[in-house]
Write an enzyme that holds these catalytic residues in place. Structure first.
Site, short mmCIF file in Angstrom:
data_model
loop_
_atom_site.label_atom_id
_atom_site.label_comp_id
_atom_site.label_asym_id
_atom_site.label_seq_id
_atom_site.Cartn_x
_atom_site.Cartn_y
_atom_site.Cartn_z
N HIS A 46 0.82 -1.22 0.00
CA HIS A 46 0.00 0.00 0.00
C HIS A 46 0.86 1.27 0.00
O HIS A 46 0.31 2.37 -0.12
CB HIS A 46 -1.01 -0.02 1.16
CG HIS A 46 -0.48 0.44 2.47
ND1 HIS A 46 -0.09 -0.41 3.47
CD2 HIS A 46 -0.28 1.70 2.96
CE1 HIS A 46 0.33 0.29 4.51
NE2 HIS A 46 0.22 1.58 4.23
N ASP A 100 -0.48 -7.34 1.66
CA ASP A 100 0.18 -6.03 1.72
C ASP A 100 1.70 -6.21 1.79
O ASP A 100 2.31 -6.05 2.85
CB ASP A 100 -0.36 -5.25 2.93
CG ASP A 100 -0.03 -3.77 2.84
OD1 ASP A 100 0.48 -3.33 1.79
OD2 ASP A 100 -0.28 -3.07 3.84
N SER A 201 4.31 2.34 8.31
CA SER A 201 3.98 1.19 7.46
C SER A 201 5.10 0.84 6.50
O SER A 201 5.86 1.69 6.05
CB SER A 201 2.69 1.33 6.66
OG SER A 201 2.17 2.57 6.71
N GLY A 202 5.16 -0.44 6.21
CA GLY A 202 6.22 -0.98 5.38
C GLY A 202 7.40 -1.44 6.21
O GLY A 202 8.19 -2.26 5.77
C1 4AZ Z 1 -0.54 3.77 8.86
O1 4AZ Z 1 -1.43 4.55 8.53
C2 4AZ Z 1 -0.72 2.94 10.08
N1 4AZ Z 1 -1.54 1.27 14.70
C3 4AZ Z 1 0.21 1.97 10.38
C4 4AZ Z 1 0.04 1.19 11.52
C5 4AZ Z 1 -1.04 1.40 12.33
C6 4AZ Z 1 -1.98 2.37 12.04
C7 4AZ Z 1 -1.81 3.15 10.91
C8 4AZ Z 1 -1.18 0.54 13.54
O2 4AZ Z 1 0.51 3.69 8.22
#
Ligand code: 4AZ
Length: 256
Positions: A46, A100, A201-202
């Site tokens: 993503h 993902d 993320s990632g």
């Molecule tokens: C994000 O938006 C995201 N609490 C990544 C992890 C979490 C929430 C949002 C987990 O990248």
């Protein structure tokens, strides 16, 4: 990262920072990632909403980064991206974050990609289908927000500890119900004080066995950050050994 502490990249030397060069030529932080071999970084699918249309020339990957907005030539190694593989089964038009996972192939400079140093070193991949015991403590790291909804990222790499949560617990209605499938797992602090957050993320969730760190999870999604009964959700890397081998043509899961 919410509720964690500042970390040095030496203790997470596989952490990658993925940047996107905007139209105005500024480098915008996009996602975390993990180095799995000299030329390959694994991250979330993503992170590339443009999918197969992603313009590779706009991407760059930096390893060995402590401070997001300063560069340290001694520690850092930066690369362009030669190839991107986004999992074929990822389709976020459904907003379900299934599969993902994606791979970036770094472009060699003078015939090589990353060189192993104190600041840059690949993480191990766990054997296929290797499971974790509920309650087992692992580590996450990233440059993401320290609180959900803040407008700025962390200036430094941060780390936190989270425990693996059993699938049947995470699939309870009060948690995520059927939004969590077998390609995902949940992890959180028992007191909900530490979690991954936006822009983490990632990045990696690693667990230590026999004094080595293994990449079990890719930070993927969650409802807010560090919210009660809303754990972080991670891509279950052990479901993808074959996919990773196929794309990288590297054997990761032979006896070690
Ligand atoms: C994000 O938006 C995201 N609490 C990544 C992890 C979490 C929430 C949002 C987990 O990248």
């Amino acid at each position: 990262i919410v509720g964690g502490t500042v970390a040095t990249v030496e203790s997470h030397p596989w952490v990658a920072a993925i940047f996107w060069r905007s139209k105005s030529k500024t480098k915008v932080f996009r996602c975390g990632g993990s180095l799995i071999s000299s030329c390959w970084v694994i991250t979330a699918a993503h992170c590339f909403p443009e999918g197969s249309q992603t313009r590779l020339r706009r991407l760059s990957v930096t390893l060995g980064k402590n401070a997001l907005n300063e560069s340290d030539p001694t520690a850092e190694q930066t690369f362009r991206v030669e190839q991107i593989f986004i999992h074929e089964g990822f389709n976020n038009s459904l907003q379900n974050y299934n599969n993902d996972i994606s791979l970036l192939k770094l472009k060699e400079k003078d015939g090589k990609c990353t060189e192993e140093t104190n600041w840059v070193k690949p993480v191990c991949l766990p054997p296929p289908l290797q499971s974790l015991q509920p309650g087992f403590t692992c580590e996450i790291a990233g440059y993401g927000k320290e609180k959900f909804g803040l407008w700025y990222l962390s200036q430094y790499l941060r780390e936190a500890r989270v425990n693996f949560i059993a699938d049947d617990v995470c699939r309870q209605e009060e948690y995520y119900g059927n939004k969590v499938n077998n390609n995902m797992f949940c992890a959180a602090r028992p007191d909900w004080s530490q979690d991954a957050c936006q822009s983490d993320s990632g990045g990696p969730l690693v667990c230590k066995f026999h004094n080595r760190f293994f990449l079990f999870g890719i930070i993927s999604w969650g409802d807010g950050c560090a919210k009660e009964m809303k754990p972080g959700v991670y891509t279950r890397v052990t479901n993808y050994n074959q996919w990773i081998e196929e794309k990288t043509s590297l054997p990761f899961t032979t006896a070690r």
